[in-house]
Design an enzyme around this catalytic site. Structure first.
Site, short mmCIF file in Angstrom:
data_model
loop_
_atom_site.label_atom_id
_atom_site.label_comp_id
_atom_site.label_asym_id
_atom_site.label_seq_id
_atom_site.Cartn_x
_atom_site.Cartn_y
_atom_site.Cartn_z
N GLY A 1 -83.05 35.00 -5.57
CA GLY A 1 -83.29 34.08 -5.81
C GLY A 1 -85.12 33.95 -6.66
CB SER A 2 -87.15 34.73 -8.45
OG SER A 2 -86.43 34.13 -9.87
CG PHE B 1 -88.45 24.79 -8.49
CD1 PHE B 1 -90.22 24.83 -8.62
CD2 PHE B 1 -87.64 24.53 -9.50
CE1 PHE B 1 -90.38 24.43 -9.95
CE2 PHE B 1 -88.31 23.79 -10.47
CZ PHE B 1 -89.45 23.95 -10.96
CD GLU C 1 -87.18 15.65 -19.42
OE1 GLU C 1 -88.07 15.30 -19.22
OE2 GLU C 1 -86.65 16.54 -19.68
CD GLN D 1 -91.40 18.31 -4.48
OE1 GLN D 1 -91.61 18.34 -3.58
NE2 GLN D 1 -92.52 19.01 -5.09
C1 LIG Z 1 -82.69 21.86 -17.86
C2 LIG Z 1 -83.56 21.39 -16.62
C3 LIG Z 1 -83.84 19.96 -16.24
C4 LIG Z 1 -84.44 20.13 -15.05
N1 LIG Z 1 -85.72 18.97 -14.66
C5 LIG Z 1 -86.73 18.67 -13.80
C6 LIG Z 1 -86.80 17.92 -13.92
O1 LIG Z 1 -88.20 16.67 -14.29
N2 LIG Z 1 -87.25 17.61 -12.30
C7 LIG Z 1 -87.24 18.18 -11.26
O2 LIG Z 1 -87.31 17.92 -10.23
N3 LIG Z 1 -85.66 18.79 -11.40
C8 LIG Z 1 -85.21 18.75 -12.52
N4 LIG Z 1 -84.10 20.47 -12.55
C9 LIG Z 1 -83.89 20.66 -11.29
C10 LIG Z 1 -84.28 21.67 -10.89
O3 LIG Z 1 -85.23 22.85 -11.73
C11 LIG Z 1 -83.48 22.57 -10.18
O4 LIG Z 1 -83.29 21.52 -8.81
C12 LIG Z 1 -84.64 23.62 -8.83
O5 LIG Z 1 -85.25 25.13 -10.58
C13 LIG Z 1 -83.85 24.80 -8.49
O6 LIG Z 1 -84.37 24.58 -7.92
P1 LIG Z 1 -83.23 26.35 -6.36
O7 LIG Z 1 -83.81 27.24 -6.22
O8 LIG Z 1 -82.40 26.48 -6.23
O9 LIG Z 1 -82.37 27.18 -7.91
P2 LIG Z 1 -83.25 27.72 -9.73
O10 LIG Z 1 -84.39 27.31 -8.95
O11 LIG Z 1 -82.04 27.59 -10.40
O12 LIG Z 1 -83.23 29.43 -8.97
C14 LIG Z 1 -82.34 29.89 -8.78
C15 LIG Z 1 -82.26 31.68 -8.61
O13 LIG Z 1 -81.63 32.63 -8.38
C16 LIG Z 1 -80.90 33.27 -9.07
N5 LIG Z 1 -79.56 33.81 -8.88
C17 LIG Z 1 -79.01 33.11 -9.37
N6 LIG Z 1 -77.54 33.91 -9.18
C18 LIG Z 1 -77.94 34.80 -8.54
C19 LIG Z 1 -77.70 35.76 -8.01
N7 LIG Z 1 -76.46 35.83 -7.81
N8 LIG Z 1 -78.74 37.45 -8.22
C20 LIG Z 1 -79.03 37.27 -7.46
N9 LIG Z 1 -79.87 36.32 -8.35
C21 LIG Z 1 -79.86 35.09 -8.68
C22 LIG Z 1 -81.52 32.74 -10.24
O14 LIG Z 1 -82.01 34.25 -11.65
C23 LIG Z 1 -83.02 32.31 -10.37
O15 LIG Z 1 -84.00 32.94 -10.01
C24 LIG Z 1 -84.40 20.29 -14.00
C25 LIG Z 1 -83.14 21.73 -14.37
C26 LIG Z 1 -82.34 22.06 -15.10
C27 LIG Z 1 -81.36 23.29 -16.00
#
Ligand SMILES: Cc1cc2nc3c(=O)[nH]c(=O)nc-3n(C[C@H](O)[C@H](O)[C@H](O)COP(=O)(O)OP(=O)(O)OC[C@H]3O[C@@H](n4cnc5c(N)ncnc54)[C@H](O)[C@@H]3O)c2cc1C
Length: 471
Positions: free
Chosen positions: A16-17, A19, A179, A330
């Site tokens: 994953g890339s 947060f 939003e 966060q």
């Molecule tokens: C529209 C929207 C608005 C948001 N607004 C807020 C906000 O205002 N404040 C806040 O704090 N949070 C907000 N969030 C939530 C926040 O963005 C997420 O909690 C956060 O992105 C989670 O981080 P993560 O790294 O777990 O997953 P993500 O950021 O979703 O990253 C997942 C990564 O995994 C990769 N991936 C997935 N499956 C695979 C696979 N099978 N193989 C290889 N790579 C894969 C994806 O390409 C991606 O790079 C929002 C979310 C959305 C959708």
């Protein structure tokens, strides 16, 4: 294909890339490890601003810098584009796929930050007519549909059909829904005002609906009411305790609390309700010594964010289920930092998995913008709203955006959109509107079929010119 490893340093694979993934890789910067970051997208997506891409304020590049370039100077990281299809906890390998190429990457430690996808609560057929808001593709498709609806309304002389084309329904009154609804209202009343000859964009109807009885429920009654009042002042119709029972080309069917059903004819529907964790969570849990997943598919991790029996396999971000940790940026940043630091400690021999300190989440609060100059924010017990909250939102979002150039161009775009009436990213293409639906219909073999087609074309050209082909 197996990735050749020149050295035998401790190998960390990050999936994953987002947060979580990007933070994990960065925290390992000075560690004596080889990091392989595998992601199915080539960028680090700042999801909180996706709605501004949909609303024509920001470009996708401004909120999604290329991961490879972000990490260019960090020599212990290798970035691989690929969709992870298999994780083998016994063999300690991750298998990813790019078009029809398979790559097997071995690991000593694994950090899984694969996030979540949109959930339609078992009604995946709704997705065809009501795209979600999780990826750049989603945001661009929504931009195409939103602006396309105004264009289509300009063309019809039938008043009923015109009204349908000018009705925008956002399902889900969480931060994203709020939003998005606010931005569509501002788009119609400010940006598009005076731009059409037949229709008045100000005649458009924006409906925000939710099965829950309140707007922004996780932020509490007071802020929810304030956000609702502000939306209503802008002309958004807020319909609560309204459950969507069907979505089709012509509109949406809604069931109210008394059990009665009604139709909302509308051309443009957007889904911002519910998430489903990546299927990789279940895949890992099934191979552990008894770790389970919750209803949303999130992994019920141990207090040190690992899965049972595998102290070097961490699950972080939206894919992990930890009581009191919301699915927010966060949570992902802090979880990834904890996992990467634990790996660093283990390299120094300072880590006994049985005695690790549990992950502790520090709540920095949450916020949502309602319109330009108006937001609501909650930091523990402190609640504030209006312009001050909006300023706090602005500063925080700029702070967390990756890259100075992106920050600068975002400030300029915001100046244009918020101080003035303009929006710079209003172009739409056929690809935006139709590509996802067509790809979904083509099924999972679409990429492989395209690659085979390209190879055949290449061979034909080589034969015709008499030059040897390489494909
Ligand atoms: C529209 C929207 C608005 C948001 N607004 C807020 C906000 O205002 N404040 C806040 O704090 N949070 C907000 N969030 C939530 C926040 O963005 C997420 O909690 C956060 O992105 C989670 O981080 P993560 O790294 O777990 O997953 P993500 O950021 O979703 O990253 C997942 C990564 O995994 C990769 N991936 C997935 N499956 C695979 C696979 N099978 N193989 C290889 N790579 C894969 C994806 O390409 C991606 O790079 C929002 C979310 C959305 C959708």
């Amino acid at each position: 294909m197996s990735i050749p490893t020149a050295r035998t340093r401790h190998r960390v694979v990050v999936i994953g890339s987002g947060f979580g993934g990007l933070t994990a890789a960065k925290v390992l910067k000075r560690a004596d490890v080889d990091v392989t970051l595998i992601s199915k997208t080539n960028s680090h997506l700042f999801q909180p601003l996706l709605y501004q891409v949909a609303a024509g304020i920001l470009s996708e590049g401004e909120i999604a810098p290329t991961t490879r370039l972000v990490l260019r100077k960090q020599k212990n990281v290798r970035v691989l584009l690929g969709d992870v299809e298999a994780i083998d906890l016994t063999a300690q390998t991750v298998t990813s796929k790019l078009i029809d190429m398979h790559t097997v990457t071995p690991f000593d430690s694994l950090i899984v930050a694969a996030g979540a996808q949109q959930s339609y609560f078992g009604n995946d057929q709704f997705a065809t007519f009501a795209p979600g808001m999780k990826s750049i593709d989603d945001a661009l498709e929504l931009r195409g549909r939103i602006l396309g609806s105004f264009e289509a309304a300009e063309l019809t002389t039938d008043q009923v059909e015109r009204d349908r084309r000018l009705t925008f329904v956002v399902v889900g009154a969480g931060p994203t829904g709020v939003e998005l609804a606010g931005q569509i209202a501002e788009l119609s009343t400010r940006t598009l005002a005076g731009a059409y000859r037949t229709i008045k964009p100000t005649d458009c109807r924006v409906i925000l609906l939710d099965a829950a009885p309140a707007v922004l429920s996780p932020m509490g009654e007071n802020l929810g009411r304030k956000a609702q009042r502000r939306l209503e002042k802008m002309g958004v119709e807020v319909q609560l305790s309204a459950m969507v029972t069907n979505v089709d080309y012509w509109g949406i069917t809604v069931q109210d609390t008394d059990g009665s059903e009604r139709r909302i004819p509308c051309a443009c529907k957007m889904w911002a309700a519910g998430i489903q964790a990546s299927p990789l969570g279940k895949m890992i849990a099934e191979q552990s010594d008894g770790t389970e997943t919750d209803r949303a598919g999130r992994v019920l991790v141990e207090p040190d964010l690992t899965v049972k029996g595998h102290p070097h396999v961490f699950v972080v971000g939206d894919l992990m289920a930890v009581p009191g940790v919301p699915g927010m940026a966060q949570g992902a940043i802090q979880g990834a930092t904890y996992a990467a630091k634990t790996i660093k400690r283990s390299l120094k021999g300072h880590d006994d998995p049985a005695r690790r300190k549990a992950f502790k989440y520090f709540d920095k609060g949450s916020m949502a913008t309602v319109s330009r100059f108006s937001a609501v924010a909650k930091v523990r017990k402190l609640e504030f709203s209006g312009f001050i909250a909006w300023l706090a939102w602005l500063v925080l979002h700029l702070y967390y955006l990756v890259g100075y150039k992106n920050r600068l161009t975002t400030i300029i775009a915001w100046l244009i959109a918020f101080a003035g009436r303009g929006r710079d990213q209003m172009a739409i293409t056929s690809q935006m509107i139709y590509a996802r639906v067509i790809l979904t219909k083509a099924g999972p073999h679409a990429q492989g079929a395209l690659a085979a087609f390209e190879r055949a074309e290449h061979r034909e050209q080589a034969e015709a010119t008499g030059r040897p082909g390489t494909g």
